[in-house]
Each structure stands twice: as C-alpha cells, then as structure tokens.
Design an enzyme around this catalytic site. Structure first.
Site, mmCIF file in Angstrom:
data_model
loop_
_atom_site.group_PDB
_atom_site.id
_atom_site.type_symbol
_atom_site.label_atom_id
_atom_site.label_comp_id
_atom_site.label_asym_id
_atom_site.label_seq_id
_atom_site.Cartn_x
_atom_site.Cartn_y
_atom_site.Cartn_z
ATOM 1 N N PHE A 101 2.873 5.376 -12.560
ATOM 2 C CA PHE A 101 4.227 4.978 -12.916
ATOM 3 C C PHE A 101 4.251 3.936 -14.027
ATOM 4 O O PHE A 101 5.277 3.678 -14.619
ATOM 5 C CB PHE A 101 4.947 4.437 -11.687
ATOM 6 C CG PHE A 101 5.050 5.447 -10.582
ATOM 7 C CD1 PHE A 101 5.860 6.566 -10.734
ATOM 8 C CD2 PHE A 101 4.341 5.303 -9.413
ATOM 9 C CE1 PHE A 101 5.949 7.513 -9.714
ATOM 10 C CE2 PHE A 101 4.423 6.244 -8.392
ATOM 11 C CZ PHE A 101 5.229 7.346 -8.552
ATOM 12 N N LYS A 146 -7.177 -7.586 -2.770
ATOM 13 C CA LYS A 146 -6.545 -6.270 -2.602
ATOM 14 C C LYS A 146 -6.438 -5.502 -3.911
ATOM 15 O O LYS A 146 -6.394 -4.271 -3.916
ATOM 16 C CB LYS A 146 -5.154 -6.415 -1.977
ATOM 17 C CG LYS A 146 -4.144 -7.189 -2.813
ATOM 18 C CD LYS A 146 -2.811 -7.266 -2.116
ATOM 19 C CE LYS A 146 -1.777 -8.053 -2.921
ATOM 20 N NZ LYS A 146 -2.074 -9.504 -2.952
ATOM 21 N N GLY A 171 1.447 -11.749 -9.943
ATOM 22 C CA GLY A 171 2.430 -11.154 -10.832
ATOM 23 C C GLY A 171 2.071 -11.267 -12.292
ATOM 24 O O GLY A 171 2.892 -10.988 -13.165
ATOM 25 N N TYR A 206 -5.465 -1.849 -8.406
ATOM 26 C CA TYR A 206 -4.843 -0.948 -7.424
ATOM 27 C C TYR A 206 -5.175 0.513 -7.708
ATOM 28 O O TYR A 206 -4.311 1.389 -7.672
ATOM 29 C CB TYR A 206 -3.330 -1.184 -7.367
ATOM 30 C CG TYR A 206 -3.012 -2.628 -7.073
ATOM 31 C CD1 TYR A 206 -3.172 -3.139 -5.792
ATOM 32 C CD2 TYR A 206 -2.628 -3.507 -8.084
ATOM 33 C CE1 TYR A 206 -2.938 -4.486 -5.523
ATOM 34 C CE2 TYR A 206 -2.397 -4.849 -7.829
ATOM 35 C CZ TYR A 206 -2.552 -5.331 -6.545
ATOM 36 O OH TYR A 206 -2.341 -6.653 -6.279
ATOM 37 N N ASP A 252 -3.275 20.080 -4.087
ATOM 38 C CA ASP A 252 -1.872 19.743 -3.907
ATOM 39 C C ASP A 252 -1.152 19.871 -5.247
ATOM 40 O O ASP A 252 -1.576 19.283 -6.244
ATOM 41 C CB ASP A 252 -1.755 18.317 -3.375
ATOM 42 C CG ASP A 252 -0.327 17.950 -3.012
ATOM 43 O OD1 ASP A 252 0.591 18.742 -3.306
ATOM 44 O OD2 ASP A 252 -0.133 16.870 -2.440
ATOM 45 N N SER A 295 4.662 -8.022 -8.196
ATOM 46 C CA SER A 295 3.558 -7.559 -9.028
ATOM 47 C C SER A 295 4.077 -7.066 -10.373
ATOM 48 O O SER A 295 4.942 -6.193 -10.443
ATOM 49 C CB SER A 295 2.827 -6.423 -8.304
ATOM 50 O OG SER A 295 1.657 -6.053 -8.988
ATOM 51 N N GLU A 325 -2.475 -16.628 -7.040
ATOM 52 C CA GLU A 325 -3.145 -15.462 -6.455
ATOM 53 C C GLU A 325 -3.181 -14.296 -7.447
ATOM 54 O O GLU A 325 -2.650 -13.208 -7.179
ATOM 55 C CB GLU A 325 -2.415 -15.036 -5.175
ATOM 56 C CG GLU A 325 -2.329 -16.124 -4.117
ATOM 57 C CD GLU A 325 -1.340 -15.770 -3.006
ATOM 58 O OE1 GLU A 325 -0.791 -14.639 -3.040
ATOM 59 O OE2 GLU A 325 -1.109 -16.614 -2.134
ATOM 60 N N PRO A 326 -3.806 -14.479 -8.621
ATOM 61 C CA PRO A 326 -3.866 -13.383 -9.588
ATOM 62 C C PRO A 326 -4.744 -12.241 -9.096
ATOM 63 O O PRO A 326 -5.837 -12.470 -8.561
ATOM 64 C CB PRO A 326 -4.476 -14.050 -10.823
ATOM 65 C CG PRO A 326 -5.314 -15.159 -10.259
ATOM 66 C CD PRO A 326 -4.539 -15.667 -9.069
ATOM 67 N N GLY A 327 -4.278 -11.018 -9.274
ATOM 68 C CA GLY A 327 -5.070 -9.843 -8.916
ATOM 69 C C GLY A 327 -5.327 -9.011 -10.148
ATOM 70 O O GLY A 327 -6.408 -9.038 -10.733
ATOM 71 N N ARG A 328 -4.275 -8.287 -10.611
ATOM 72 C CA ARG A 328 -4.415 -7.420 -11.776
ATOM 73 C C ARG A 328 -4.807 -8.207 -13.024
ATOM 74 O O ARG A 328 -5.398 -7.644 -13.947
ATOM 75 C CB ARG A 328 -3.139 -6.631 -12.018
ATOM 76 C CG ARG A 328 -1.967 -7.431 -12.502
ATOM 77 C CD ARG A 328 -0.759 -6.549 -12.847
ATOM 78 N NE ARG A 328 -0.227 -5.881 -11.666
ATOM 79 C CZ ARG A 328 -0.237 -4.564 -11.508
ATOM 80 N NH1 ARG A 328 -0.746 -3.790 -12.448
ATOM 81 N NH2 ARG A 328 0.273 -4.018 -10.435
ATOM 82 N N HIS A 381 5.723 -15.345 -4.237
ATOM 83 C CA HIS A 381 5.142 -14.291 -5.077
ATOM 84 C C HIS A 381 6.298 -13.599 -5.764
ATOM 85 O O HIS A 381 7.125 -12.973 -5.105
ATOM 86 C CB HIS A 381 4.340 -13.299 -4.231
ATOM 87 C CG HIS A 381 3.389 -12.449 -5.028
ATOM 88 N ND1 HIS A 381 3.809 -11.658 -6.084
ATOM 89 C CD2 HIS A 381 2.040 -12.262 -4.932
ATOM 90 C CE1 HIS A 381 2.760 -11.025 -6.598
ATOM 91 N NE2 HIS A 381 1.682 -11.383 -5.919
#
Length: 414
Positions: free
Chosen positions: A334, A64, A233, A389, A361, A196, A270-273, A193
């Site tokens: 952010f 993801k 995370g 992301y 917008d 993040s 489950e590393p993502g970033r 988890h």
C-alpha cells in the site's frame, strides 16, 4: 557479530552493482528464491544521523519492525535500547547481553506470562493505558516504572493510526493517575505514538504539549515523572513523505519548550522503520510469464487474461515472482514501490504489466498497471526500502519460503 556471514563491498560501488553481485552469487548456488540484500552501513549511517539531529533522544529500536538477529546485534553495538512487546522479543535482546535497563516493555496490553518474564528479568520500564492494566501490574510487578500512554491528536495524516487500539484519552488522564497512586504504583512518565509513517511533524509538537500537561497532573498527585517516550513514526529513507530532518527540527524546538534540558527529563523514542526500511533491498526473480492480447484480439493460444487491461494495440504481460503479498509485500504494497531491473532490458519498448506472487491465491497481486520492458523467466527485479514490516509478518502460505538475507558492509564501516 560474525564477519564470515557479511560480504565486504567497495566504498564506491553503486547499489545497482551491489545488487547485481548478490544475484550472481545466488545464481552460482542454483538458487532462485527471493532474498534481501542488507547493508550494515545503512544502519550505521542512520544511527549517526539520529545522534546528530536528535542528540537528546535515546532510540529504543522497535523489534517488531524487523527482528533480524544481525540488525539487532548492529544496533546493540551502536548502543541503542530496544522496544519489546513480548517475551520472545525480550529474550532476543537479553540473550545478546543487552542490559534490562536498555529495554522498554512497550505493550500497553501485556500477557500475564510475559509480564512474569519481565518481572523475573527486572525489565521494569513499561507502558499502560487503562485501569485493568494497572491492577495486572500491581499483582505481578508492583515495583515497575510506568509510562502512561496517551492518544495523540487524531487529525494528522499517518500511514497506520495506532490510536484506534492503544492510548488513554484526555478525559481519563486524571482518573488513571489517581488509581495508580492509590495502588502504590510508580508512574515515571508519559509515552505516545503518533502512528506509523507520520506525514506532518506538528503531530509530535502537539503530543509533547499534551504530555507536558500530564506531567503537571502527575506532579500534583505526588509522582516525580522524569521520562518522556515519543514513540515511533519516523521515516529514514530518501524520498519519504516526511523527511527525518523536518521531524527533528520540530521535535527539538518542542522539547526545548515543554521539556527543556533543565527539567532533567530523559527522552526516549521507539523508531522501527527508521532503522530497518532502507537497509534492506528485496530481490525477486521472474518464475512465470503470461502474454495477454488486447481486448477483441483473441487467439486460441492466447487471450485477454486481465479484464482491466486497456484495449490498445500492444499486448500486456503478467509476471509471476518468487515473493508476493503473503511474504514481503504483505502490508507495504500500500506504500507504493519502484520496480527496478537488475539486468538492463534488451529493448526500450515498454508494455502494461502486472506483478503477481507465487501462491495459488488470485489475490496475491503485488502491483498492476506498471510500464515495463518485456521480461523473461529468470530475470531479477529489486525493490528498495523493504526492511520494515516485511520479514517480520511474512508467512509460509502455500509452503513458500520467507526470503533470506545476503549481508554486505564496507570494510571501514565494519
């Protein structure tokens, strides 16, 4: 992996020079759309660091975060597993030849048709956090290996607290384990988890302690738990709020205490970033520019177009870019980002500036209050650590394109 899509770069070339070369190649094609420079070597380097600092923990990349096919292929070649949350994500990695036992179906709330797909493809390791999910699994995949997802402690600072949606609270541990036992299901371990972008390594230590307690409960009921999934995370980029080295030190100490090697417990994450963020640098060009005079110093042709701009003697500038919050800056806005210029400015004089996305917008504002030299239409800016992301949640709002990728790698790394 197809080499023809990857540009080989010198080992001693700086990131700024690599970015400039990518811009030159893009401009030669007459293209001014935003795009990413993806460095394969960064992924390989972070993988080596992971194996060195967390040798007991097997990474299962969270798709993801960034489903770029080349990134998935690189990680597959490096031997990682994959954290999948849907049928589409499972299909992606299976079609690359990844074995089913290198996949964890880590979505505590599974769609029936997606669960059916996992059953047909023998993707049997999956998470749950409530009774309804147990009955669902019982009806569709009674032979599944289940991980009870628990809620981590909530008083630690994280960028995105996932426990508001997922996880079982301590008062429900025993009841859920008993229900699983009565249904004849196989609970093989625990997952958690911490959220993040965790900023305190102790949240991992406390979560492992809780997991150890759940293991003891499961064993008393006759289960033989042998897997602990420590979730994600993790930051992987330089200058992160919490260094990976500090997390690894805490994790290794806690694993030795609660799940020593002698316990024969398999540890996965489950590393993502961690893998995706620093590998991608976003390039976006200036397509519009508006000069705003200080308050009380208006002319017919120009005005104070931003009411919150300071009332000083210098003008301020609004710059419109080829990417915005409906694209790559959707959530990472952010987190804060440093704005870098591809081409050195002609003057050191800076002005209060704001960056805006390309859509119609008015909420499409990337950043305000920046101090930048005066830019011109056609100038390029770049933002580092933009792989997590961003592409995965970008939209085509207003018909705007999602940035493509310009892949680079050093010859020796390839």
């Amino acid at each position: 992996m197809n080499r023809q899509h990857v540009h080989m770069v010198p080992a001693n070339q700086s990131k700024a020079d690599r970015v400039a070369a990518a811009v030159s190649a893009t401009e030669l094609k007459g293209d001014d759309d935003a795009f990413y420079v993806m460095d394969v070597g960064d992924v390989v380097s972070n993988h080596q660091r992971w194996k060195k600092l967390l040798p007991r923990v097997e990474p299962f990349y969270a798709i993801k975060s960034n489903p770029d096919p080349l990134l998935l292929r690189v990680l597959s070649e490096l031997g990682t597993g994959f954290d999948c949350a849907s049928k589409a994500e499972m299909e992606m990695v299976l079609q690359m030849g990844v074995a089913a036992d290198r996949i964890v179906y880590a979505n505590p709330c599974k769609q029936i048709s997606h669960l059916e797909y996992a059953t047909k493809n023998n993707i049997d390791l999956m998470t749950f956090d409530c009774e309804a999910e147990l009955y669902k699994v019982k009806s569709m995949f009674p032979g599944a290996r289940l991980l009870l997802r628990i809620v981590p402690p909530g008083h630690y600072k994280v960028f995105d607290d996932l426990s508001t949606k997922f996880g079982c609270h301590s008062g429900d541990f025993s009841g859920l384990l008993k229900t699983a036992k009565n249904l004849g299901l196989n609970v093989v371990g625990v997952s958690f988890h911490v959220g993040s972008g965790a900023e305190d390594p102790e949240v991992f230590a406390v979560s492992l302690q809780r997991s150890c307690n759940v293991f003891a409960m499961a064993e008393q009921l006759g289960f033989t738990p042998n897997i602990i999934d420590i979730g994600g995370g993790f930051f992987g980029h330089k200058g992160a709020p919490l260094s990976f080295e500090k997390v690894a030190t805490t994790l290794n100490k806690s694993l030795d205490k609660y799940f020593p090697v002698s316990s024969n417990v398999k540890v996965i994450a489950e590393p993502g970033r961690y893998f995706s963020s620093s590998a991608y640098t976003l390039l976006t060009s200036v397509i519009g520019k508006k000069k705003c005079l200080p308050k009380g110093n208006h002319r017919n042709s120009e005005n104070s177009c931003e009411p919150d701009m300071p009332s000083d003697k210098k003008p301020s500038f609004m710059y419109y870019l080829t990417d915005g919050i409906y694209g790559s800056f959707n959530v990472i806005v952010f987190e804060g980002r440093t704005t870098n210029l591809v081409k050195a400015p002609s003057s050191d004089v800076t002005f209060t500036s704001s960056l805006w996305g390309p859509t119609c917008d008015s909420a499409d504002c990337v950043q305000k209050g920046l101090s930048l030299p005066e830019l011109e239409i056609g100038d390029w800016l770049y933002f580092e650590n933009m792989g997590a992301y961003t592409r995965s949640i970008a939209s085509h709002f207003n018909g705007m394109p999602i940035p493509g990728c310009y892949y680079i790698c050093e010859e020796k790394v390839w």
